[in-house]
Write a protein that holds these residues in place. Sequence first.
Motif, PDB file in Angstrom:
ATOM      1  N   GLY A  63       0.800  -1.046   0.130  1.00  0.00           N
ATOM      2  CA  GLY A  63       0.297   0.204  -0.404  1.00  0.00           C
ATOM      3  C   GLY A  63       0.529   1.435   0.096  1.00  0.00           C
ATOM      4  N   GLN A  82      -9.085  -2.971  11.054  1.00  0.00           N
ATOM      5  CA  GLN A  82     -10.353  -2.970   9.814  1.00  0.00           C
ATOM      6  C   GLN A  82     -11.205  -2.918  10.691  1.00  0.00           C
ATOM      7  N   ASP A  89      -5.979   3.167  12.052  1.00  0.00           N
ATOM      8  CA  ASP A  89      -5.632   3.247  10.819  1.00  0.00           C
ATOM      9  C   ASP A  89      -5.272   1.510  10.122  1.00  0.00           C
ATOM     10  N   ASP A 104      -4.181   0.975   6.662  1.00  0.00           N
ATOM     11  CA  ASP A 104      -3.815   0.920   5.728  1.00  0.00           C
ATOM     12  C   ASP A 104      -2.100   1.031   6.622  1.00  0.00           C
ATOM     13  N   ASN A 120       0.446  -1.720   5.941  1.00  0.00           N
ATOM     14  CA  ASN A 120       2.267  -1.058   6.199  1.00  0.00           C
ATOM     15  C   ASN A 120       3.373  -1.376   6.799  1.00  0.00           C
TER      16      ASN A 120
END
Length: 313
Positions: free
Chosen positions: A218, A276, A281, A283, A287
Amino acid sequence: MYDNFLVAVGAVVPLFVLMGLGVFIKAMRLLTEEELKHVNRMVFDVFFFCMMFYNMYTTELAKTFRPQLMIFGAVGVLAVFVLAMIIVPQFEKENKRRGAMVQAIFRSNFVLIGIPLVDNIFGAEAIAIPTMMIAIIVPIYNVLAVLCLETFRGGKFSLPKILLGVFKNPMILGALCGLILLLLNIPVPEPVLKPIRQVAAATTPVALIILGASIKRGSFHAHLRQLVTCVTARLIVVPGIMIALAIHLGFRGIDLVTIMSVFAPPCAVAGFAMAQQMNSDADLAGNCVVYTSALSCFTIFGWVLLLKSFGFF
């Protein structure tokens, strides 16, 4: 020195070759995203149950039960969690990122990376020792992950609900079933035990291949500072402190490598799914999994080489 280098290579390379196969499978589109989810669910629900059952059922408790090791692992994880909960909010003001960062720092991929690491160094007969740690470390990870993510989203923490979920975890169920049969001296017929043993042997390779196929890249530009902080803490700071403390307390050999297998692996893949689901967060969490997994091939190699070179195992 060359022998120590070969030990480190033998410990790390097989893990990342299997993950590389997963990346190849994904690149060749041999599994769709939906199929990958189903296979991942199968590995978690069935393969891990069999692995934990077999390892627990066939273990010699007198040789593998390490109360001091289990206490060190549990207290160590709790200490890292508390420190992360105190330190992260000092420099990160956004709650969604706070939860993701704390989880990335304290929660490692112990089951998928740590246990195979011990296997590669000491052999399959030695993995009963880190397997015993799963019964302690995994419930602590699950409880603390929910606690930190709920705290930073302003939610309500329900311990009974979390504990119920922990006891439904296939790894915990497998370990409990194996332990009960072992303690009650109830024999499992060989025609039944043999397929369980075969599935248990396949668990680590299949899980690592699926892990490689599940990794998604990502964009990191929006949270580069937070990502660098988490990667550095997860792969260098946390294992450095905990390994040094373990050495100071006298842990050596397989016990020390087991401690390294708890604190040195990359971020847990489950951390991304939880981020999620709990409005953190995702993302940043994703990562953290990707980049710690990629860079851990170098850092874990370094930890193994360092400990072997100084004769700690």
